[in-house]
Design a protein around this motif. Structure first.
Motif, mmCIF file in Angstrom:
data_model
loop_
_atom_site.group_PDB
_atom_site.id
_atom_site.type_symbol
_atom_site.label_atom_id
_atom_site.label_comp_id
_atom_site.label_asym_id
_atom_site.label_seq_id
_atom_site.Cartn_x
_atom_site.Cartn_y
_atom_site.Cartn_z
ATOM 1 N N ALA A 264 0.846 -1.197 0.000
ATOM 2 C CA ALA A 264 0.000 0.000 0.000
ATOM 3 C C ALA A 264 0.878 1.243 0.000
ATOM 4 O O ALA A 264 1.819 1.338 0.784
ATOM 5 C CB ALA A 264 -0.915 0.013 1.217
ATOM 6 N N LEU A 265 0.581 2.177 -0.891
ATOM 7 C CA LEU A 265 1.215 3.492 -0.882
ATOM 8 C C LEU A 265 0.193 4.489 -0.353
ATOM 9 O O LEU A 265 -0.931 4.557 -0.845
ATOM 10 C CB LEU A 265 1.662 3.896 -2.289
ATOM 11 N N TRP A 266 0.591 5.268 0.644
ATOM 12 C CA TRP A 266 -0.304 6.227 1.299
ATOM 13 C C TRP A 266 0.130 7.659 1.030
ATOM 14 O O TRP A 266 1.323 7.943 0.918
ATOM 15 C CB TRP A 266 -0.287 6.016 2.816
ATOM 16 N N ASP A 267 -0.848 8.568 0.939
ATOM 17 C CA ASP A 267 -0.565 9.993 1.050
ATOM 18 C C ASP A 267 -1.447 10.528 2.172
ATOM 19 O O ASP A 267 -2.066 9.753 2.909
ATOM 20 C CB ASP A 267 -0.775 10.732 -0.279
ATOM 21 N N ARG A 268 -1.529 11.830 2.326
ATOM 22 C CA ARG A 268 -2.248 12.393 3.468
ATOM 23 C C ARG A 268 -3.762 12.220 3.377
ATOM 24 O O ARG A 268 -4.471 12.426 4.367
ATOM 25 C CB ARG A 268 -1.922 13.874 3.624
ATOM 26 N N SER A 269 -4.269 11.807 2.205
ATOM 27 C CA SER A 269 -5.717 11.679 2.041
ATOM 28 C C SER A 269 -6.206 10.264 1.785
ATOM 29 O O SER A 269 -7.386 9.979 1.940
ATOM 30 C CB SER A 269 -6.199 12.572 0.889
ATOM 31 N N GLY A 270 -5.307 9.360 1.372
ATOM 32 C CA GLY A 270 -5.776 8.019 1.050
ATOM 33 C C GLY A 270 -4.642 7.097 0.641
ATOM 34 O O GLY A 270 -3.480 7.336 0.969
ATOM 35 N N TYR A 271 -4.976 6.066 -0.115
ATOM 36 C CA TYR A 271 -3.984 5.040 -0.433
ATOM 37 C C TYR A 271 -4.310 4.352 -1.753
ATOM 38 O O TYR A 271 -5.403 4.489 -2.315
ATOM 39 C CB TYR A 271 -3.949 3.981 0.671
ATOM 40 N N ILE A 272 -3.347 3.592 -2.235
ATOM 41 C CA ILE A 272 -3.551 2.703 -3.372
ATOM 42 C C ILE A 272 -2.790 1.416 -3.079
ATOM 43 O O ILE A 272 -1.712 1.447 -2.480
ATOM 44 C CB ILE A 272 -3.078 3.340 -4.700
ATOM 45 N N VAL A 273 -3.370 0.291 -3.454
ATOM 46 C CA VAL A 273 -2.748 -1.014 -3.209
ATOM 47 C C VAL A 273 -2.271 -1.605 -4.531
ATOM 48 O O VAL A 273 -3.005 -1.604 -5.526
ATOM 49 C CB VAL A 273 -3.740 -1.983 -2.527
ATOM 50 N N PHE A 274 -1.031 -2.086 -4.531
ATOM 51 C CA PHE A 274 -0.474 -2.785 -5.685
ATOM 52 C C PHE A 274 -0.315 -4.256 -5.315
ATOM 53 O O PHE A 274 0.376 -4.592 -4.350
ATOM 54 C CB PHE A 274 0.874 -2.188 -6.080
ATOM 55 N N ALA A 275 -0.968 -5.114 -6.077
ATOM 56 C CA ALA A 275 -0.952 -6.543 -5.770
ATOM 57 C C ALA A 275 0.371 -7.200 -6.140
ATOM 58 O O ALA A 275 0.780 -8.185 -5.519
ATOM 59 C CB ALA A 275 -2.100 -7.247 -6.491
ATOM 60 N N ASN A 276 1.052 -6.649 -7.144
ATOM 61 C CA ASN A 276 2.305 -7.248 -7.592
ATOM 62 C C ASN A 276 3.156 -6.197 -8.302
ATOM 63 O O ASN A 276 2.705 -5.075 -8.559
ATOM 64 C CB ASN A 276 2.040 -8.438 -8.527
ATOM 65 N N GLU A 277 4.374 -6.567 -8.625
ATOM 66 C CA GLU A 277 5.321 -5.642 -9.256
ATOM 67 C C GLU A 277 4.827 -5.167 -10.616
ATOM 68 O O GLU A 277 5.058 -4.020 -11.013
ATOM 69 C CB GLU A 277 6.679 -6.333 -9.403
ATOM 70 N N HIS A 278 4.120 -6.024 -11.320
ATOM 71 C CA HIS A 278 3.629 -5.678 -12.660
ATOM 72 C C HIS A 278 2.707 -4.454 -12.622
ATOM 73 O O HIS A 278 2.706 -3.643 -13.549
ATOM 74 C CB HIS A 278 2.889 -6.879 -13.262
ATOM 75 N N GLU A 279 1.935 -4.309 -11.550
ATOM 76 C CA GLU A 279 0.988 -3.199 -11.465
ATOM 77 C C GLU A 279 1.681 -1.842 -11.324
ATOM 78 O O GLU A 279 1.066 -0.804 -11.553
ATOM 79 C CB GLU A 279 0.018 -3.426 -10.297
ATOM 80 N N LEU A 280 2.963 -1.849 -10.945
ATOM 81 C CA LEU A 280 3.721 -0.600 -10.867
ATOM 82 C C LEU A 280 4.240 -0.155 -12.233
ATOM 83 O O LEU A 280 4.675 0.983 -12.398
ATOM 84 C CB LEU A 280 4.909 -0.754 -9.914
ATOM 85 N N LYS A 281 4.183 -1.050 -13.202
ATOM 86 C CA LYS A 281 4.751 -0.756 -14.522
ATOM 87 C C LYS A 281 3.716 -0.090 -15.419
ATOM 88 O O LYS A 281 3.196 -0.672 -16.367
ATOM 89 C CB LYS A 281 5.284 -2.044 -15.150
ATOM 90 N N ILE A 282 3.407 1.159 -15.074
ATOM 91 C CA ILE A 282 2.476 1.957 -15.870
ATOM 92 C C ILE A 282 3.137 3.301 -16.157
ATOM 93 O O ILE A 282 4.057 3.719 -15.440
ATOM 94 C CB ILE A 282 1.132 2.157 -15.136
ATOM 95 N N PRO A 283 2.713 3.997 -17.212
ATOM 96 C CA PRO A 283 3.377 5.252 -17.611
ATOM 97 C C PRO A 283 3.410 6.315 -16.518
ATOM 98 O O PRO A 283 4.333 7.140 -16.484
ATOM 99 C CB PRO A 283 2.531 5.726 -18.803
ATOM 100 N N GLU A 284 2.431 6.299 -15.621
ATOM 101 C CA GLU A 284 2.356 7.329 -14.582
ATOM 102 C C GLU A 284 3.389 7.144 -13.475
ATOM 103 O O GLU A 284 3.577 8.023 -12.630
ATOM 104 C CB GLU A 284 0.955 7.344 -13.953
ATOM 105 N N ILE A 285 4.069 5.987 -13.458
ATOM 106 C CA ILE A 285 5.002 5.672 -12.378
ATOM 107 C C ILE A 285 6.395 5.410 -12.936
ATOM 108 O O ILE A 285 6.564 4.653 -13.889
ATOM 109 C CB ILE A 285 4.535 4.437 -11.580
ATOM 110 N N SER A 286 7.400 6.045 -12.328
ATOM 111 C CA SER A 286 8.794 5.809 -12.689
ATOM 112 C C SER A 286 9.482 5.106 -11.521
ATOM 113 O O SER A 286 9.440 5.583 -10.383
ATOM 114 C CB SER A 286 9.496 7.134 -12.990
ATOM 115 N N VAL A 287 10.096 3.961 -11.795
ATOM 116 C CA VAL A 287 10.774 3.195 -10.753
ATOM 117 C C VAL A 287 12.260 3.133 -11.061
ATOM 118 O O VAL A 287 12.675 2.601 -12.087
ATOM 119 C CB VAL A 287 10.204 1.764 -10.642
#
Length: 203
Positions: A38-61
């Motif tokens: 889970a990644l949190w900010d001051r208002s809420g969160y998002i859950v990533f089930a696996n590494e593949h879900e992080l591989k989207i254009p909006e995210i740089s790893v």
């Protein structure tokens, strides 16, 4: 980044995750090593089930996770600290219930607007912490601007319970509401009042 805060938030909201990360603005995080996460900010969160879900254009790893527009811009982001509600007319009923849990992936809690309105009918739109009425400062545009704080956090409720709009709920301004949630569990209203009077807050 505050790993302890992220872990506490995930626990409070019963997220079934192995790792949690927190960033105030939701854009820079340390690397994720375990999933689901889970990644949190001051208002809420998002859950990533696996590494593949992080591989989207909006995210740089790279050495860390970079989300320029913040996690709140992502599709599956869940906002949990927004408390803006539209006032409704108070019906002629004397019993209110809220906190009914719907178990999907994450527990969802139903907030009863009728209970909110009953609270405001009793207290009015004056912050019960700092005693500010926002319309006195900003005029009619802020005439009914107030947050209603649940003294017992909604996330701690395990079943539908009877709400007393006077003793369980309290109207507070957005500033006081932000401060009251600076720790988990939240500060008590009496603790914030003591802060305004110069006392040292308890941890």
């Amino acid at each position: 980044m505050n790993r302890k805060k992220a872990d506490e938030l995930s626990k409070v909201f019963s997220l079934d995750v192995v790792q949690s990360r927190y960033s105030d603005w939701g854009n820079f995080y340390g690397l994720v090593q375990f999933y689901p996460c889970a990644l949190w900010d001051r208002s809420g969160y998002i859950v990533f089930a696996n590494e593949h879900e992080l591989k989207i254009p909006e995210i740089s790893v790279s050495k860390r996770i970079n989300i320029p527009k913040g996690i709140s811009s992502l599709k599956n982001y869940k906002r949990v600290f927004s408390d803006t509600q539209i006032p409704e007319e108070l019906p002629d009923v004397v019993e209110y219930r809220e906190g009914a849990v719907q178990s999907i992936r994450v527990n969802k809690y139903e907030r009863d607007k009728k209970a909110r309105d009953a609270c405001l009918s009793h207290y009015g739109y004056v912050c019960q912490i700092c005693r500010v009425k926002l319309s006195d400062i900003y005029g009619d545009v802020a005439n009914e601007l107030i947050h209603v704080h649940h003294i017992k956090p909604i996330s701690e409720i395990g079943e539908s319970y009877k709400v007393n709009p006077v003793s369980d709920l309290i109207p507070i301004c957005p500033n006081c509401h932000a401060v009251i949630h600076l720790k988990i569990p939240p500060y008590l209203p009496s603790e914030l009042i003591a802060m305004l009077q110069g006392a040292t807050p308890t941890e």
